[in-house]
Scaffold this motif. Structure first.
Motif, PDB file in Angstrom:
ATOM      1  N   GLN A 200       0.828  -1.211   0.000  1.00  0.00           N
ATOM      2  CA  GLN A 200       0.000   0.000   0.000  1.00  0.00           C
ATOM      3  C   GLN A 200       0.860   1.259   0.000  1.00  0.00           C
ATOM      4  O   GLN A 200       0.686   2.180   0.806  1.00  0.00           O
ATOM      5  N   ASP A 201       1.806   1.274  -0.938  1.00  0.00           N
ATOM      6  CA  ASP A 201       2.724   2.397  -1.066  1.00  0.00           C
ATOM      7  C   ASP A 201       3.166   2.476  -2.515  1.00  0.00           C
ATOM      8  O   ASP A 201       3.005   1.513  -3.280  1.00  0.00           O
ATOM      9  N   THR A 202       3.704   3.611  -2.904  1.00  0.00           N
ATOM     10  CA  THR A 202       4.233   3.766  -4.250  1.00  0.00           C
ATOM     11  C   THR A 202       5.739   3.531  -4.240  1.00  0.00           C
ATOM     12  O   THR A 202       6.385   3.550  -3.189  1.00  0.00           O
ATOM     13  N   ILE A 203       6.290   3.318  -5.423  1.00  0.00           N
ATOM     14  CA  ILE A 203       7.699   2.953  -5.554  1.00  0.00           C
ATOM     15  C   ILE A 203       8.509   4.186  -5.925  1.00  0.00           C
ATOM     16  O   ILE A 203       8.182   4.896  -6.872  1.00  0.00           O
ATOM     17  N   GLN A 204       9.572   4.426  -5.167  1.00  0.00           N
ATOM     18  CA  GLN A 204      10.403   5.610  -5.365  1.00  0.00           C
ATOM     19  C   GLN A 204      11.567   5.339  -6.305  1.00  0.00           C
ATOM     20  O   GLN A 204      11.875   6.154  -7.178  1.00  0.00           O
ATOM     21  N   SER A 205      12.238   4.193  -6.128  1.00  0.00           N
ATOM     22  CA  SER A 205      13.398   3.884  -6.958  1.00  0.00           C
ATOM     23  C   SER A 205      13.521   2.383  -7.150  1.00  0.00           C
ATOM     24  O   SER A 205      12.972   1.591  -6.370  1.00  0.00           O
ATOM     25  N   VAL A 206      14.244   2.003  -8.198  1.00  0.00           N
ATOM     26  CA  VAL A 206      14.358   0.608  -8.611  1.00  0.00           C
ATOM     27  C   VAL A 206      15.818   0.300  -8.913  1.00  0.00           C
ATOM     28  O   VAL A 206      16.516   1.094  -9.561  1.00  0.00           O
ATOM     29  N   TYR A 207      16.278  -0.869  -8.451  1.00  0.00           N
ATOM     30  CA  TYR A 207      17.595  -1.379  -8.838  1.00  0.00           C
ATOM     31  C   TYR A 207      17.412  -2.835  -9.243  1.00  0.00           C
ATOM     32  O   TYR A 207      16.813  -3.621  -8.500  1.00  0.00           O
ATOM     33  N   ALA A 208      17.890  -3.214 -10.424  1.00  0.00           N
ATOM     34  CA  ALA A 208      17.660  -4.564 -10.933  1.00  0.00           C
ATOM     35  C   ALA A 208      18.948  -5.170 -11.471  1.00  0.00           C
ATOM     36  O   ALA A 208      19.831  -4.466 -11.972  1.00  0.00           O
ATOM     37  N   GLN A 209      19.029  -6.498 -11.362  1.00  0.00           N
ATOM     38  CA  GLN A 209      20.116  -7.266 -11.966  1.00  0.00           C
ATOM     39  C   GLN A 209      19.510  -8.477 -12.671  1.00  0.00           C
ATOM     40  O   GLN A 209      18.630  -9.139 -12.122  1.00  0.00           O
ATOM     41  N   TYR A 210      20.006  -8.743 -13.892  1.00  0.00           N
ATOM     42  CA  TYR A 210      19.475  -9.825 -14.713  1.00  0.00           C
ATOM     43  C   TYR A 210      20.598 -10.758 -15.145  1.00  0.00           C
ATOM     44  O   TYR A 210      21.765 -10.361 -15.238  1.00  0.00           O
ATOM     45  N   GLY A 211      20.213 -11.991 -15.461  1.00  0.00           N
ATOM     46  CA  GLY A 211      21.143 -12.931 -16.069  1.00  0.00           C
ATOM     47  C   GLY A 211      20.385 -13.925 -16.919  1.00  0.00           C
ATOM     48  O   GLY A 211      19.177 -14.114 -16.755  1.00  0.00           O
ATOM     49  N   ASN A 212      21.084 -14.554 -17.849  1.00  0.00           N
ATOM     50  CA  ASN A 212      20.527 -15.653 -18.632  1.00  0.00           C
ATOM     51  C   ASN A 212      21.421 -16.858 -18.387  1.00  0.00           C
ATOM     52  O   ASN A 212      22.571 -16.883 -18.808  1.00  0.00           O
ATOM     53  N   PHE A 213      20.872 -17.879 -17.697  1.00  0.00           N
ATOM     54  CA  PHE A 213      21.678 -18.996 -17.236  1.00  0.00           C
ATOM     55  C   PHE A 213      21.316 -20.330 -17.881  1.00  0.00           C
ATOM     56  O   PHE A 213      22.155 -21.219 -17.963  1.00  0.00           O
ATOM     57  N   THR A 214      20.060 -20.486 -18.337  1.00  0.00           N
ATOM     58  CA  THR A 214      19.628 -21.795 -18.841  1.00  0.00           C
ATOM     59  C   THR A 214      18.907 -21.713 -20.180  1.00  0.00           C
ATOM     60  O   THR A 214      18.394 -22.726 -20.650  1.00  0.00           O
ATOM     61  N   SER A 215      18.848 -20.536 -20.791  1.00  0.00           N
ATOM     62  CA  SER A 215      18.040 -20.353 -22.006  1.00  0.00           C
ATOM     63  C   SER A 215      18.872 -19.705 -23.109  1.00  0.00           C
ATOM     64  O   SER A 215      18.654 -18.544 -23.468  1.00  0.00           O
ATOM     65  N   PRO A 216      19.839 -20.439 -23.684  1.00  0.00           N
ATOM     66  CA  PRO A 216      20.740 -19.821 -24.664  1.00  0.00           C
ATOM     67  C   PRO A 216      20.050 -19.339 -25.931  1.00  0.00           C
ATOM     68  O   PRO A 216      20.590 -18.476 -26.635  1.00  0.00           O
ATOM     69  N   ASP A 217      18.851 -19.863 -26.232  1.00  0.00           N
ATOM     70  CA  ASP A 217      18.145 -19.430 -27.439  1.00  0.00           C
ATOM     71  C   ASP A 217      17.214 -18.253 -27.178  1.00  0.00           C
ATOM     72  O   ASP A 217      16.467 -17.841 -28.063  1.00  0.00           O
ATOM     73  N   SER A 218      17.245 -17.699 -25.955  1.00  0.00           N
ATOM     74  CA  SER A 218      16.358 -16.595 -25.605  1.00  0.00           C
ATOM     75  C   SER A 218      17.099 -15.269 -25.701  1.00  0.00           C
ATOM     76  O   SER A 218      18.244 -15.160 -25.259  1.00  0.00           O
ATOM     77  N   PRO A 219      16.444 -14.224 -26.236  1.00  0.00           N
ATOM     78  CA  PRO A 219      17.077 -12.902 -26.262  1.00  0.00           C
ATOM     79  C   PRO A 219      16.945 -12.162 -24.936  1.00  0.00           C
ATOM     80  O   PRO A 219      17.421 -11.028 -24.816  1.00  0.00           O
TER      81      PRO A 219
END
Length: 344
Positions: A200-219
Protein backbone atom coordinates in the motif's frame (compact mmCIF):
# COMPACT_ATOMS: atom_id res chain seq x y z
CA UNK A 1 -22.62 -8.64 -21.73
CA UNK A 2 -21.80 -9.42 -25.37
CA UNK A 3 -18.09 -10.01 -25.81
CA UNK A 4 -15.61 -10.71 -28.59
CA UNK A 5 -11.88 -11.18 -29.11
CA UNK A 6 -9.75 -8.76 -31.11
CA UNK A 7 -7.09 -11.17 -32.37
CA UNK A 8 -6.45 -14.92 -32.15
CA UNK A 9 -2.69 -15.15 -32.77
CA UNK A 10 -1.56 -16.10 -29.28
CA UNK A 11 -0.38 -19.16 -27.40
CA UNK A 12 -2.49 -18.93 -24.24
CA UNK A 13 -4.95 -16.07 -23.91
CA UNK A 14 -7.47 -16.94 -26.65
CA UNK A 15 -8.17 -20.31 -24.98
CA UNK A 16 -7.98 -19.21 -21.33
CA UNK A 17 -10.04 -16.05 -21.75
CA UNK A 18 -12.34 -17.64 -24.30
CA UNK A 19 -13.16 -20.36 -21.77
CA UNK A 20 -13.77 -17.80 -19.00
CA UNK A 21 -16.12 -15.78 -21.20
CA UNK A 22 -17.89 -18.84 -22.60
CA UNK A 23 -18.54 -20.36 -19.17
CA UNK A 24 -19.72 -17.20 -17.40
CA UNK A 25 -23.53 -17.12 -17.12
CA UNK A 26 -23.65 -13.36 -17.55
CA UNK A 27 -21.66 -13.30 -20.80
CA UNK A 28 -22.48 -14.06 -24.41
CA UNK A 29 -19.15 -14.82 -26.08
CA UNK A 30 -20.22 -14.41 -29.67
CA UNK A 31 -17.37 -13.29 -31.94
CA UNK A 32 -13.66 -13.19 -32.68
CA UNK A 33 -11.67 -11.23 -35.26
CA UNK A 34 -8.58 -12.68 -36.91
CA UNK A 35 -7.38 -9.19 -37.98
CA UNK A 36 -6.44 -10.63 -41.36
CA UNK A 37 -3.67 -12.84 -39.95
CA UNK A 38 -3.25 -16.02 -41.98
CA UNK A 39 -4.95 -19.15 -40.67
CA UNK A 40 -1.62 -21.04 -40.73
CA UNK A 41 0.06 -18.43 -38.52
CA UNK A 42 -2.80 -18.54 -36.02
CA UNK A 43 -2.73 -22.34 -36.00
CA UNK A 44 1.02 -22.40 -35.31
CA UNK A 45 0.61 -20.13 -32.30
CA UNK A 46 -2.80 -21.18 -30.96
CA UNK A 47 -2.80 -24.86 -31.85
CA UNK A 48 -6.18 -24.43 -33.56
CA UNK A 49 -7.30 -22.95 -36.84
CA UNK A 50 -9.68 -20.00 -36.54
CA UNK A 51 -12.51 -22.26 -37.74
CA UNK A 52 -11.70 -24.84 -35.05
CA UNK A 53 -11.62 -22.11 -32.41
CA UNK A 54 -14.99 -20.77 -33.58
CA UNK A 55 -16.49 -24.27 -33.48
CA UNK A 56 -15.16 -24.88 -29.96
CA UNK A 57 -16.86 -21.78 -28.56
CA UNK A 58 -19.79 -21.51 -30.96
CA UNK A 59 -18.98 -18.03 -32.21
CA UNK A 60 -18.83 -16.04 -35.44
CA UNK A 61 -15.49 -15.23 -37.09
CA UNK A 62 -14.62 -11.89 -38.64
CA UNK A 63 -11.52 -10.55 -40.33
CA UNK A 64 -12.19 -6.92 -39.36
CA UNK A 65 -12.57 -5.90 -35.70
CA UNK A 66 -14.70 -2.81 -36.33
CA UNK A 67 -17.11 -4.84 -38.45
CA UNK A 68 -17.26 -7.44 -35.67
CA UNK A 69 -18.16 -4.81 -33.06
CA UNK A 70 -20.98 -3.39 -35.18
CA UNK A 71 -22.35 -6.63 -36.61
CA UNK A 72 -22.24 -8.66 -33.37
CA UNK A 73 -23.51 -5.71 -31.27
CA UNK A 74 -20.69 -6.04 -28.77
CA UNK A 75 -20.19 -4.02 -25.62
CA UNK A 76 -16.90 -5.61 -24.49
CA UNK A 77 -13.76 -6.75 -26.29
CA UNK A 78 -10.59 -8.56 -25.24
CA UNK A 79 -7.46 -7.49 -27.11
CA UNK A 80 -5.21 -10.43 -28.01
CA UNK A 81 -2.57 -8.90 -30.29
CA UNK A 82 1.15 -8.29 -30.18
CA UNK A 83 1.93 -6.31 -27.04
CA UNK A 84 3.30 -3.44 -29.13
CA UNK A 85 -0.12 -3.15 -30.83
CA UNK A 86 -2.22 -2.83 -27.66
CA UNK A 87 -2.29 0.98 -27.67
CA UNK A 88 -3.61 1.50 -31.22
CA UNK A 89 -6.20 -1.25 -30.80
CA UNK A 90 -7.31 0.16 -27.44
CA UNK A 91 -7.75 3.56 -29.08
CA UNK A 92 -9.79 2.10 -31.94
CA UNK A 93 -12.03 0.01 -29.69
CA UNK A 94 -12.52 2.76 -27.09
CA UNK A 95 -13.63 5.10 -29.88
CA UNK A 96 -16.44 2.60 -30.60
CA UNK A 97 -17.56 2.70 -26.95
CA UNK A 98 -16.18 -0.71 -26.02
CA UNK A 99 -15.23 -1.71 -22.50
CA UNK A 100 -11.86 -3.43 -22.91
CA UNK A 101 -9.79 -6.10 -21.22
CA UNK A 102 -6.07 -6.17 -22.02
CA UNK A 103 -4.12 -9.21 -20.79
CA UNK A 104 -0.57 -8.47 -19.75
CA UNK A 105 1.83 -7.37 -21.15
CA UNK A 106 -0.11 -4.08 -20.96
CA UNK A 107 2.27 -1.98 -23.07
CA UNK A 108 5.89 -2.10 -24.17
CA UNK A 109 6.61 1.63 -23.79
CA UNK A 110 5.51 4.30 -21.36
CA UNK A 111 4.12 6.35 -24.24
CA UNK A 112 1.86 3.45 -25.25
CA UNK A 113 0.73 2.98 -21.64
CA UNK A 114 -0.22 6.65 -21.46
CA UNK A 115 -2.07 6.40 -24.79
CA UNK A 116 -4.26 3.61 -23.40
CA UNK A 117 -5.07 5.57 -20.23
CA UNK A 118 -5.87 8.65 -22.33
CA UNK A 119 -8.19 6.64 -24.61
CA UNK A 120 -10.12 5.36 -21.61
CA UNK A 121 -10.55 8.88 -20.23
CA UNK A 122 -11.36 10.46 -23.60
CA UNK A 123 -14.13 8.02 -24.51
CA UNK A 124 -15.53 7.28 -21.04
CA UNK A 125 -15.06 3.51 -21.27
CA UNK A 126 -13.57 1.05 -18.79
CA UNK A 127 -10.25 -0.65 -19.45
CA UNK A 128 -9.30 -3.54 -17.18
CA UNK A 129 -5.97 -5.33 -17.12
CA UNK A 130 -4.85 -8.68 -15.75
CA UNK A 131 -4.34 -11.32 -14.66
CA UNK A 132 -3.52 -10.38 -11.09
CA UNK A 133 -1.88 -12.58 -8.48
CA UNK A 134 -3.62 -10.50 -5.80
CA UNK A 135 -6.66 -12.76 -6.38
CA UNK A 136 -4.82 -16.04 -5.75
CA UNK A 137 -5.97 -17.66 -2.47
CA UNK A 138 -2.60 -17.30 -0.65
CA UNK A 139 -2.32 -13.62 -1.56
CA UNK A 140 -5.90 -12.96 -0.50
CA UNK A 141 -5.10 -14.55 2.88
CA UNK A 142 -2.02 -12.32 3.20
CA UNK A 143 -4.05 -9.20 2.35
CA UNK A 144 -6.76 -10.10 4.85
CA UNK A 145 -4.15 -10.45 7.61
CA UNK A 146 -2.55 -7.13 6.67
CA UNK A 147 -5.91 -5.34 6.58
CA UNK A 148 -6.70 -6.76 10.03
CA UNK A 149 -3.48 -5.21 11.37
CA UNK A 150 -1.96 -8.56 12.34
CA UNK A 151 1.63 -7.31 11.87
CA UNK A 152 1.13 -3.54 11.79
CA UNK A 153 2.24 -1.44 8.83
CA UNK A 154 4.64 -3.57 6.75
CA UNK A 155 8.10 -2.19 6.02
CA UNK A 156 9.77 -5.01 4.09
CA UNK A 157 8.64 -7.55 1.48
CA UNK A 158 10.46 -10.37 -0.29
CA UNK A 159 8.73 -12.16 -3.15
CA UNK A 160 9.80 -14.98 -5.47
CA UNK A 161 7.84 -16.09 -8.52
CA UNK A 162 8.67 -19.07 -10.72
CA UNK A 163 6.84 -18.96 -14.05
CA UNK A 164 8.00 -21.65 -16.46
CA UNK A 165 10.47 -21.17 -19.30
CA UNK A 166 10.58 -19.64 -22.75
CA UNK A 167 10.72 -23.14 -24.33
CA UNK A 168 6.91 -23.28 -24.59
CA UNK A 169 6.95 -20.56 -27.25
CA UNK A 170 7.39 -21.60 -30.88
CA UNK A 171 10.79 -20.51 -32.30
CA UNK A 172 8.99 -18.01 -34.55
CA UNK A 173 6.48 -16.84 -31.92
CA UNK A 174 6.37 -13.06 -31.64
CA UNK A 175 6.78 -13.37 -27.85
CA UNK A 176 10.49 -13.96 -28.54
CA UNK A 177 10.79 -10.59 -30.29
CA UNK A 178 12.53 -8.08 -27.95
CA UNK A 179 10.21 -5.37 -29.29
CA UNK A 180 7.30 -7.21 -27.63
CA UNK A 181 8.48 -6.70 -24.08
CA UNK A 182 10.33 -9.54 -22.43
CA UNK A 183 9.99 -11.16 -18.99
CA UNK A 184 10.22 -8.04 -16.83
CA UNK A 185 7.03 -6.80 -18.52
CA UNK A 186 5.23 -10.15 -18.30
CA UNK A 187 6.61 -11.79 -15.13
CA UNK A 188 7.50 -8.49 -13.50
CA UNK A 189 3.86 -7.57 -13.93
CA UNK A 190 2.77 -9.99 -11.19
CA UNK A 191 5.36 -9.06 -8.60
CA UNK A 192 5.21 -5.29 -9.00
CA UNK A 193 1.41 -5.42 -8.78
CA UNK A 194 1.69 -7.39 -5.52
CA UNK A 195 4.21 -4.94 -4.06
CA UNK A 196 1.89 -2.02 -4.76
CA UNK A 197 -1.17 -3.92 -3.51
CA UNK A 198 0.24 -5.47 -0.33
CA UNK A 199 2.59 -2.70 0.79
CA UNK A 200 0.00 0.00 0.00
CA UNK A 201 2.72 2.40 -1.07
CA UNK A 202 4.23 3.77 -4.25
CA UNK A 203 7.70 2.95 -5.55
CA UNK A 204 10.40 5.61 -5.36
CA UNK A 205 13.40 3.88 -6.96
CA UNK A 206 14.36 0.61 -8.61
CA UNK A 207 17.60 -1.38 -8.84
CA UNK A 208 17.66 -4.56 -10.93
CA UNK A 209 20.12 -7.27 -11.97
CA UNK A 210 19.48 -9.83 -14.71
CA UNK A 211 21.14 -12.93 -16.07
CA UNK A 212 20.53 -15.65 -18.63
CA UNK A 213 21.68 -19.00 -17.24
CA UNK A 214 19.63 -21.80 -18.84
CA UNK A 215 18.04 -20.35 -22.01
CA UNK A 216 20.74 -19.82 -24.66
CA UNK A 217 18.15 -19.43 -27.44
CA UNK A 218 16.36 -16.59 -25.61
CA UNK A 219 17.08 -12.90 -26.26
CA UNK A 220 15.99 -12.13 -22.69
CA UNK A 221 17.13 -12.68 -19.16
CA UNK A 222 15.77 -15.85 -17.56
CA UNK A 223 16.52 -14.93 -13.95
CA UNK A 224 16.24 -11.48 -12.45
CA UNK A 225 16.00 -9.57 -9.20
CA UNK A 226 14.28 -6.21 -8.74
CA UNK A 227 14.88 -4.24 -5.54
CA UNK A 228 12.54 -1.35 -4.76
CA UNK A 229 12.63 1.55 -2.30
CA UNK A 230 9.13 2.74 -1.42
CA UNK A 231 8.03 6.32 -0.92
CA UNK A 232 7.21 5.63 2.73
CA UNK A 233 10.72 4.28 3.34
CA UNK A 234 9.96 0.57 3.07
CA UNK A 235 11.82 -2.01 0.99
CA UNK A 236 10.69 -4.70 -1.43
CA UNK A 237 12.56 -7.32 -3.46
CA UNK A 238 11.20 -9.50 -6.24
CA UNK A 239 12.99 -12.52 -7.74
CA UNK A 240 11.76 -13.65 -11.17
CA UNK A 241 12.57 -17.19 -12.30
CA UNK A 242 11.97 -17.92 -15.99
CA UNK A 243 14.60 -20.66 -15.90
CA UNK A 244 13.45 -23.65 -13.83
CA UNK A 245 12.67 -26.89 -15.62
CA UNK A 246 11.90 -28.72 -12.38
CA UNK A 247 8.87 -28.76 -10.09
CA UNK A 248 9.22 -25.67 -7.94
CA UNK A 249 6.79 -23.53 -5.92
CA UNK A 250 5.26 -20.82 -8.06
CA UNK A 251 5.13 -18.34 -5.18
CA UNK A 252 7.14 -17.66 -2.04
CA UNK A 253 6.68 -14.54 0.06
CA UNK A 254 7.68 -12.89 3.32
CA UNK A 255 6.21 -9.57 4.41
CA UNK A 256 7.53 -8.01 7.61
CA UNK A 257 5.99 -5.52 10.00
CA UNK A 258 6.62 -4.44 13.60
CA UNK A 259 4.24 -7.14 14.83
CA UNK A 260 5.65 -10.11 12.95
CA UNK A 261 6.10 -11.81 9.59
CA UNK A 262 3.48 -13.18 7.20
CA UNK A 263 4.80 -15.86 4.85
CA UNK A 264 3.74 -17.98 1.90
CA UNK A 265 5.84 -21.13 1.68
CA UNK A 266 5.88 -24.67 0.35
CA UNK A 267 3.73 -27.00 2.41
CA UNK A 268 4.29 -30.47 0.91
CA UNK A 269 6.19 -32.46 -1.68
CA UNK A 270 3.65 -31.20 -4.22
CA UNK A 271 5.19 -27.99 -5.56
CA UNK A 272 1.74 -26.43 -5.97
CA UNK A 273 0.82 -26.90 -2.30
CA UNK A 274 1.55 -23.79 -0.24
CA UNK A 275 0.74 -22.60 3.25
CA UNK A 276 0.25 -19.11 4.63
CA UNK A 277 1.40 -18.40 8.16
CA UNK A 278 1.99 -15.63 10.69
CA UNK A 279 5.09 -15.58 12.88
CA UNK A 280 4.47 -13.22 15.79
CA UNK A 281 4.78 -12.86 19.54
CA UNK A 282 2.60 -15.94 20.05
CA UNK A 283 4.71 -18.11 17.74
CA UNK A 284 3.57 -19.52 14.41
CA UNK A 285 -0.10 -19.38 13.42
CA UNK A 286 -1.38 -20.86 10.15
CA UNK A 287 -3.70 -18.59 8.20
CA UNK A 288 -6.68 -20.12 6.44
CA UNK A 289 -7.07 -19.73 2.70
CA UNK A 290 -10.37 -18.19 1.58
CA UNK A 291 -12.93 -20.74 0.43
CA UNK A 292 -14.06 -18.68 -2.56
CA UNK A 293 -12.00 -16.25 -4.60
CA UNK A 294 -12.41 -14.18 -7.76
CA UNK A 295 -10.75 -15.80 -10.75
CA UNK A 296 -7.26 -14.37 -11.03
CA UNK A 297 -7.63 -14.26 -14.82
CA UNK A 298 -11.36 -13.46 -14.98
CA UNK A 299 -12.10 -11.14 -12.02
CA UNK A 300 -12.67 -8.26 -14.43
CA UNK A 301 -15.75 -9.92 -15.95
CA UNK A 302 -17.74 -9.43 -12.75
CA UNK A 303 -16.38 -5.88 -12.43
CA UNK A 304 -17.82 -5.08 -15.85
CA UNK A 305 -21.11 -6.90 -15.27
CA UNK A 306 -21.72 -5.21 -11.92
CA UNK A 307 -20.78 -1.73 -13.12
CA UNK A 308 -17.69 -1.46 -10.92
CA UNK A 309 -14.45 0.26 -11.72
CA UNK A 310 -11.88 -2.38 -12.71
CA UNK A 311 -9.97 -3.84 -9.76
CA UNK A 312 -6.79 -3.46 -11.80
CA UNK A 313 -7.16 -0.33 -13.88
CA UNK A 314 -5.31 1.03 -16.88
CA UNK A 315 -3.78 3.70 -14.63
CA UNK A 316 -2.36 1.06 -12.28
CA UNK A 317 -1.15 -0.95 -15.27
CA UNK A 318 0.68 2.13 -16.57
CA UNK A 319 2.41 2.48 -13.19
CA UNK A 320 3.45 -1.19 -13.25
CA UNK A 321 4.79 -0.64 -16.77
CA UNK A 322 6.79 2.37 -15.58
CA UNK A 323 8.42 0.31 -12.82
CA UNK A 324 9.11 -2.62 -15.18
CA UNK A 325 10.82 -0.36 -17.71
CA UNK A 326 12.83 1.28 -14.93
CA UNK A 327 14.01 -2.20 -13.91
CA UNK A 328 15.15 -2.86 -17.48
CA UNK A 329 17.01 0.46 -17.52
CA UNK A 330 18.65 -0.28 -14.18
CA UNK A 331 19.77 -3.77 -15.23
CA UNK A 332 21.32 -2.33 -18.40
CA UNK A 333 23.09 0.55 -16.65
CA UNK A 334 24.01 -1.13 -13.37
CA UNK A 335 22.61 1.84 -11.44
CA UNK A 336 19.39 2.55 -9.52
CA UNK A 337 16.63 4.42 -11.34
CA UNK A 338 14.50 7.01 -9.54
CA UNK A 339 10.92 7.23 -10.76
CA UNK A 340 9.06 10.39 -11.60
CA UNK A 341 7.12 11.28 -8.42
CA UNK A 342 3.75 11.74 -10.14
CA UNK A 343 3.91 8.51 -12.14
CA UNK A 344 3.20 8.09 -15.85
Amino acid sequence: MRAGLVGLAGLYWPIALGRALHEHPGVQFVAAATLGIADQVIQEMLGLTPAEYAARFGLQLYADAEEMVRDARLDTVVIVTRHSEHAPWAERMAALGMDIFIPKTFATTLDDAQRIVAAEQRHGVRIAVGPSARFLPPMLAVKQALDAGRIGRPFSMRLCHHHGVIDVFHPHDWYRDPQEGGPELSLGWYGIDLVLHLMQDTIQSVYAQYGNFTSPDSPFMDCGRIEMRLMGGGLAAFDMYFCNRVAYPSWQLEIVGPGGVISVHRAAADATSVAVGLNGAQGYTPLALPAATPGWESFWIDDFLQGRAPALSAATAALITQVSLAARQSAASGAPVTLEPNGP
